[in-house]
Design an enzyme around this catalytic site. Structure first.
Site, PDB file in Angstrom:
ATOM      1  N   GLN A 121       0.915  -1.315  -0.013  1.00  0.00           N
ATOM      2  CA  GLN A 121      -0.016  -0.009   0.158  1.00  0.00           C
ATOM      3  C   GLN A 121       0.946   1.178   0.031  1.00  0.00           C
ATOM      4  O   GLN A 121       0.577   2.226  -0.395  1.00  0.00           O
ATOM      5  CB  GLN A 121      -0.706  -0.024   1.089  1.00  0.00           C
ATOM      6  CG  GLN A 121      -1.909  -1.190   1.198  1.00  0.00           C
ATOM      7  CD  GLN A 121      -3.131  -1.028   2.247  1.00  0.00           C
ATOM      8  OE1 GLN A 121      -2.682  -1.905   3.512  1.00  0.00           O
ATOM      9  NE2 GLN A 121      -4.118  -0.507   2.176  1.00  0.00           N
ATOM     10  N   HIS A 141      -1.566  -4.866 -12.834  1.00  0.00           N
ATOM     11  CA  HIS A 141      -1.316  -4.986 -14.406  1.00  0.00           C
ATOM     12  C   HIS A 141      -1.740  -5.399 -15.230  1.00  0.00           C
ATOM     13  O   HIS A 141      -1.782  -5.303 -16.350  1.00  0.00           O
ATOM     14  CB  HIS A 141       0.549  -5.318 -14.553  1.00  0.00           C
ATOM     15  CG  HIS A 141       1.309  -4.442 -13.471  1.00  0.00           C
ATOM     16  ND1 HIS A 141       2.479  -4.803 -12.964  1.00  0.00           N
ATOM     17  CD2 HIS A 141       1.125  -2.979 -13.276  1.00  0.00           C
ATOM     18  CE1 HIS A 141       2.772  -3.912 -12.337  1.00  0.00           C
ATOM     19  NE2 HIS A 141       2.225  -2.759 -12.441  1.00  0.00           N
ATOM     20  N   ASP A 154       2.488   0.782  -8.195  1.00  0.00           N
ATOM     21  CA  ASP A 154       3.641   0.802  -8.597  1.00  0.00           C
ATOM     22  C   ASP A 154       4.776   1.970  -7.714  1.00  0.00           C
ATOM     23  O   ASP A 154       5.836   1.845  -7.596  1.00  0.00           O
ATOM     24  CB  ASP A 154       3.857   1.377 -10.011  1.00  0.00           C
ATOM     25  CG  ASP A 154       3.232   0.210 -11.094  1.00  0.00           C
ATOM     26  OD1 ASP A 154       2.932  -0.991 -10.242  1.00  0.00           O
ATOM     27  OD2 ASP A 154       3.013   0.227 -12.143  1.00  0.00           O
ATOM     28  N   ARG A 179       3.875  -0.077  13.086  1.00  0.00           N
ATOM     29  CA  ARG A 179       3.460  -1.429  12.488  1.00  0.00           C
ATOM     30  C   ARG A 179       3.731  -1.244  10.915  1.00  0.00           C
ATOM     31  O   ARG A 179       3.081  -0.469  10.312  1.00  0.00           O
ATOM     32  CB  ARG A 179       2.122  -1.789  12.725  1.00  0.00           C
ATOM     33  CG  ARG A 179       1.642  -3.095  12.216  1.00  0.00           C
ATOM     34  CD  ARG A 179       0.535  -3.440  12.547  1.00  0.00           C
ATOM     35  NE  ARG A 179       0.091  -4.569  11.730  1.00  0.00           N
ATOM     36  CZ  ARG A 179      -1.169  -4.588  11.150  1.00  0.00           C
ATOM     37  NH1 ARG A 179      -2.203  -4.081  10.981  1.00  0.00           N
ATOM     38  NH2 ARG A 179      -1.381  -5.858  10.491  1.00  0.00           N
ATOM     39  N   HIS A 224       1.185  -9.267   4.538  1.00  0.00           N
ATOM     40  CA  HIS A 224       0.033  -8.373   4.647  1.00  0.00           C
ATOM     41  C   HIS A 224      -0.436  -8.278   3.233  1.00  0.00           C
ATOM     42  O   HIS A 224      -0.448  -7.357   2.352  1.00  0.00           O
ATOM     43  CB  HIS A 224       0.414  -6.838   5.152  1.00  0.00           C
ATOM     44  CG  HIS A 224      -0.931  -6.116   5.238  1.00  0.00           C
ATOM     45  ND1 HIS A 224      -1.184  -5.412   6.582  1.00  0.00           N
ATOM     46  CD2 HIS A 224      -2.037  -5.670   4.736  1.00  0.00           C
ATOM     47  CE1 HIS A 224      -2.163  -4.756   6.472  1.00  0.00           C
ATOM     48  NE2 HIS A 224      -2.784  -5.079   5.255  1.00  0.00           N
ATOM     49  N   ASN A 268      -1.787 -10.973   8.523  1.00  0.00           N
ATOM     50  CA  ASN A 268      -2.813  -9.823   8.541  1.00  0.00           C
ATOM     51  C   ASN A 268      -4.314 -10.420   8.016  1.00  0.00           C
ATOM     52  O   ASN A 268      -4.210 -10.465   6.792  1.00  0.00           O
ATOM     53  CB  ASN A 268      -2.410  -8.609   8.088  1.00  0.00           C
ATOM     54  CG  ASN A 268      -3.424  -7.380   8.237  1.00  0.00           C
ATOM     55  OD1 ASN A 268      -3.646  -6.784   9.160  1.00  0.00           O
ATOM     56  ND2 ASN A 268      -4.370  -7.029   7.080  1.00  0.00           N
ATOM     57  N   GLU A 269      -5.068 -10.529   8.865  1.00  0.00           N
ATOM     58  CA  GLU A 269      -6.613 -10.780   8.635  1.00  0.00           C
ATOM     59  C   GLU A 269      -6.580 -11.970   7.559  1.00  0.00           C
ATOM     60  O   GLU A 269      -6.620 -11.940   6.351  1.00  0.00           O
ATOM     61  CB  GLU A 269      -7.144  -9.551   7.868  1.00  0.00           C
ATOM     62  CG  GLU A 269      -7.105  -8.394   8.721  1.00  0.00           C
ATOM     63  CD  GLU A 269      -7.714  -7.118   7.866  1.00  0.00           C
ATOM     64  OE1 GLU A 269      -8.280  -7.221   6.821  1.00  0.00           O
ATOM     65  OE2 GLU A 269      -7.926  -6.037   8.478  1.00  0.00           O
ATOM     66  N   ASN A 411      -7.937  -5.624  14.149  1.00  0.00           N
ATOM     67  CA  ASN A 411      -8.363  -4.600  13.021  1.00  0.00           C
ATOM     68  C   ASN A 411      -9.594  -4.340  13.145  1.00  0.00           C
ATOM     69  O   ASN A 411     -10.572  -5.168  13.020  1.00  0.00           O
ATOM     70  CB  ASN A 411      -7.932  -5.031  11.827  1.00  0.00           C
ATOM     71  CG  ASN A 411      -6.092  -5.121  11.502  1.00  0.00           C
ATOM     72  OD1 ASN A 411      -5.432  -5.033  12.572  1.00  0.00           O
ATOM     73  ND2 ASN A 411      -5.993  -5.615  10.466  1.00  0.00           N
ATOM     74  N   TYR A 413     -13.055  -1.757  12.424  1.00  0.00           N
ATOM     75  CA  TYR A 413     -13.414  -0.477  11.725  1.00  0.00           C
ATOM     76  C   TYR A 413     -14.988  -0.121  11.938  1.00  0.00           C
ATOM     77  O   TYR A 413     -15.143   0.763  12.561  1.00  0.00           O
ATOM     78  CB  TYR A 413     -13.353  -0.515  10.384  1.00  0.00           C
ATOM     79  CG  TYR A 413     -11.662  -0.603   9.817  1.00  0.00           C
ATOM     80  CD1 TYR A 413     -11.048   0.734   9.618  1.00  0.00           C
ATOM     81  CD2 TYR A 413     -11.027  -1.800   9.959  1.00  0.00           C
ATOM     82  CE1 TYR A 413      -9.972   0.876   9.248  1.00  0.00           C
ATOM     83  CE2 TYR A 413      -9.493  -1.526   9.521  1.00  0.00           C
ATOM     84  CZ  TYR A 413      -8.939  -0.365   9.444  1.00  0.00           C
ATOM     85  OH  TYR A 413      -7.752  -0.391   9.058  1.00  0.00           O
ATOM     86  N   GLU A 480      -5.215  -1.974  13.903  1.00  0.00           N
ATOM     87  CA  GLU A 480      -5.465  -1.008  12.918  1.00  0.00           C
ATOM     88  C   GLU A 480      -6.903  -0.512  13.490  1.00  0.00           C
ATOM     89  O   GLU A 480      -7.931  -1.210  14.090  1.00  0.00           O
ATOM     90  CB  GLU A 480      -5.879  -1.672  11.403  1.00  0.00           C
ATOM     91  CG  GLU A 480      -4.826  -2.008  10.811  1.00  0.00           C
ATOM     92  CD  GLU A 480      -5.126  -2.724   9.414  1.00  0.00           C
ATOM     93  OE1 GLU A 480      -6.249  -2.354   8.922  1.00  0.00           O
ATOM     94  OE2 GLU A 480      -4.193  -3.352   8.910  1.00  0.00           O
TER      95      GLU A 480
HETATM   96  C1  LIG Z   1      -8.665  -0.033   5.599  1.00  0.00           C
HETATM   97  C2  LIG Z   1      -7.741  -1.248   6.111  1.00  0.00           C
HETATM   98  O1  LIG Z   1      -8.464  -2.547   5.926  1.00  0.00           O
HETATM   99  C3  LIG Z   1      -7.800  -3.504   6.507  1.00  0.00           C
HETATM  100  O2  LIG Z   1      -8.780  -4.464   6.052  1.00  0.00           O
HETATM  101  C4  LIG Z   1     -10.188  -4.525   6.494  1.00  0.00           C
HETATM  102  C5  LIG Z   1     -11.044  -4.971   5.381  1.00  0.00           C
HETATM  103  C6  LIG Z   1     -12.339  -5.058   5.637  1.00  0.00           C
HETATM  104  C7  LIG Z   1     -12.470  -4.939   7.276  1.00  0.00           C
HETATM  105  N1  LIG Z   1     -14.010  -4.972   7.500  1.00  0.00           N
HETATM  106  O3  LIG Z   1     -14.438  -4.963   8.713  1.00  0.00           O
HETATM  107  O4  LIG Z   1     -15.015  -5.111   6.511  1.00  0.00           O
HETATM  108  C8  LIG Z   1     -11.718  -4.616   7.941  1.00  0.00           C
HETATM  109  C9  LIG Z   1     -10.513  -4.375   7.952  1.00  0.00           C
HETATM  110  C10 LIG Z   1      -6.614  -3.748   6.090  1.00  0.00           C
HETATM  111  O5  LIG Z   1      -5.868  -4.621   6.735  1.00  0.00           O
HETATM  112  C11 LIG Z   1      -5.640  -2.752   5.706  1.00  0.00           C
HETATM  113  O6  LIG Z   1      -4.632  -2.933   4.706  1.00  0.00           O
HETATM  114  C12 LIG Z   1      -6.446  -1.516   5.029  1.00  0.00           C
HETATM  115  O7  LIG Z   1      -6.821  -1.741   3.692  1.00  0.00           O
END
Ligand SMILES: C[C@H]1O[C@@H](Oc2ccc([N+](=O)[O-])cc2)[C@H](O)[C@@H](O)[C@H]1O
Length: 586
Positions: A121, A141, A154, A179, A224, A268-269, A411, A413, A480
């Site tokens: 990222q 790509h 890129d 991190r 990741h 990660n996830e 993580n 959100y 996160e």
């Molecule tokens: C914005 C960040 O999101 C993280 O990934 C996610 C994706 C979806 C959910 N969700 O609850 O639906 C939570 C986390 C990711 O690890 C990070 O790279 C970012 O993209």
């Protein structure tokens, strides 16, 4: 006797404070725990009830607030104006007192504040200095239409060249820890350790040295999502050999960095790797093997994680100390209604979304969640599969995987309300079809720039509580958390989001939940997977039109800095400057 349930709706309409005072068992917890932390609305009632029913501590031992609430409840029912005024006065007094308590709450000295990013990222330099191709390079790509703005990583934030500016930003913020993830194909271009790219190793050495120079603790995510394409060509996470490939790769990382880096996150996830990568095809490698691929991957990723953990634990921990953990995306799922069915729907959603990955490591007995195993077995049989599409681990595998994490990385959100009644037909087979549950988000949850992400009230606290209820008193790092916008420096919604989330962390700490640290996502705007650069998560804005990729602090950066400095969340703090400086000692 507690106030009757039907007081809830009436009092919600009239006065939230009165509602707080009148509510039943769980509301007493709110008052006792942190006064009026969780302000109820009609839309989050179900979440509150759910929390209450899961706390097990609903019968509050503190008699004083209970008696007060009973008295207030009785008074309200009389519908006397005088009494109402008295109630309001009383409640205001409680609110003022509580407000003081809230504002005075501090994060413990040892609580870690950080920021997070991920290699694909931010790094750019996708083919520089010997780096090999990974599945995101390949995707952007070869399938540009899959990315919302047809962009690529890129160059991204060009952190491969601008890492010193990144560390400078960390010093400006005053964070304790950073991190970041290692790009597997940057250090092993073929995916295998037959060829080690010394320039890649050097890049991470430089970054680590720069961090340590300023006392910023590095925490490495080993994976990741950027699998070397050469390994994807061999099946990626669907090939059982990935368990050994991953071990070989992390061995190189540990060997090179564990003398200076004391914290590792293996994966990660896993849900986003397996469910999104091999189930619904919303992440690379965009492979749609719904109802099968995600379950195959779930087995392999648990074993790969465990192997990486054991290697660290057996060989490197005794030498260098340090910790090794696993990070999951956890949403705060709550039931749509109070019904037993909807509560069970939540449990199934939890099993499908994250416990399928975390139970093997953190549950008492190990293995996949039982209900999910049964449901998939039943559905598989009905669909003509001779064996279940989800095969549990052997007892030996369970023992190997169980307990292999020094902390629970979360993580977080947002969240949603779940119910069987919301289920809409899905692909068959699919894990959503297996559980037959659907989810919805009320209209009044603030929509972020990301379609999947709305601000659920109190979601951080609810999430931490879900984890504690499931696994007990384990150390938790929030690896996160952050808000997405369309851009701009005055990011008030992000400021509000961070404040609410961190208030939720304080609530959790008050409740004795063992939260050790918090990493903002993200240090700066970056390539947001299929959304490209259309969604911004950064504390710093990145100017992608500028070849220098200039980073500019947002209002949220100043607010986060103030929170870190004071170790408190001050809702009234307004940054007086737009110029960032580095405080003494950073
Ligand atoms: C914005 C960040 O999101 C993280 O990934 C996610 C994706 C979806 C959910 N969700 O609850 O639906 C939570 C986390 C990711 O690890 C990070 O790279 C970012 O993209």
């Amino acid at each position: 006797m507690l106030p009757r349930r039907d007081h809830i709706a009436r009092t919600v309409k009239n006065n939230w404070l009165l509602l707080t005072c009148l509510e039943e068992r769980w509301k007493l917890i709110k008052l006792d725990r942190s006064c009026v932390q969780m302000i109820p609305t009609q839309h989050n009632l179900d979440s509150f009830k759910y929390m209450c029913q899961n706390t097990g501590s609903a019968e509050n031992s503190d008699k004083e607030p209970i008696n007060m609430i009973r008295r207030l409840g009785g008074l309200a029912i009389l519908h006397s104006y005088i009494m109402k005024i008295l109630v309001l006065l009383l409640c205001s007094a409680v609110a003022v007192t509580c407000g003081k308590v809230r504002q005075g709450r501090k994060f413990p000295d040892e609580f870690v504040f950080g920021a997070a990013t991920a290699s694909y990222q931010i790094e750019g330099a996708w083919n520089e200095d010997g780096k090999g191709e990974n599945i995101w390079d390949y995707l952007v790509h070869n399938n540009p239409d899959a990315i919302a703005d047809r962009s690529t990583g890129d160059v991204a934030c060009d952190s491969y060249h601008k890492y010193k500016r990144d560390v400078e930003m960390m010093r400006e913020l005053g964070i304790d820890s950073y991190r970041f993830s290692i790009s597997w194909s940057r250090i092993l271009p073929t995916g295998f350790p037959n060829q080690i790219n010394e320039a890649g190793i050097q890049y991470y050495n430089n970054l680590i040295s720069e961090l340590l120079k300023y006392n910023i603790d590095p925490i490495i995510t080993l994976y990741h999502w950027d699998l070397p394409q050469a390994l994807q060509d061999l099946g990626g996470w669907l090939n059982p050999l990935i368990v050994d490939w991953f071990e070989d790769y992390v061995h190189v990382v540990y060997e090179n960095f564990s003398d200076r880096v004391k914290s590792f996150i293996t994966i990660n996830e896993p849900a986003q790797v397996c469910y999104e990568g091999y189930g619904v095809a919303t992440k690379a490698p965009l492979m749609n093997v719904s109802g099968i691929g995600e379950y195959v991957c779930a087995r392999h990723i648990a074993l790969a994680h465990a192997k990486a953990y054991h290697l660290y634990n057996d060989v490197y921990k005794p030498q260098y100390g340090g910790v090794c953990g696993y990070t999951f995306a956890v949403g705060s799922t709550a039931p749509l209604t109070d019904s037993e069915e909807d509560k069970y729907a939540v449990e199934l959603m939890v099993q499908q979304q994250w416990a399928i990955y975390s139970d093997p490591v953190f549950s008492k007995d190990g293995g996949f969640p039982k209900d999910l195993l049964e449901l998939v077995a039943e559905k598989s049989a009905a669909q003509g599969f001779p064996k279940s599409r989800l095969i549990d681990f052997t007892e030996e595998e369970k023992a190997y995987i169980r307990g292999t994490s020094d902390f629970f990385g979360v993580n977080h959100y947002s969240g949603a309300l779940a119910s069987f009644s919301l289920y809409t037909p899905q692909a068959v087979p699919s894990s959503m079809d297996d559980i037959g549950v659907g989810q919805m988000v009320p209209d009044d949850w603030l929509q972020s720039a990301s379609a999947w992400f709305q601000k659920m009230p109190d979601s951080m606290y609810i999430t931490l509580k879900l984890i504690k209820n499931r696994y007990g008193d384990i150390p938790i790092y929030i690896t996160e958390n952050g808000w997405s916008s369309y851009g701009g420096i005055d990011d008030d919604n992000r400021v509000d989001y961070y404040r609410s989330a961190l208030e939720g962390v304080l609530d959790a700490l008050d409740d004795g939940i063992n939260v050790k640290g918090y990493y903002a996502w993200s240090l700066m705007d970056n390539f947001e997977w299929l959304a490209g650069y259309t969604e911004c998560f950064g504390l710093y804005q990145v100017d992608y039109k500028d070849p220098e990729r200039t980073r500019t602090p947002r209002k949220s950066a100043f607010v986060y800095k103030h929170i870190i400095k004071t170790r408190m969340v001050d809702p009234d703090y307004v940054p007086e400057t737009t110029v960032m400086t580095i405080d003494e000692g950073h």
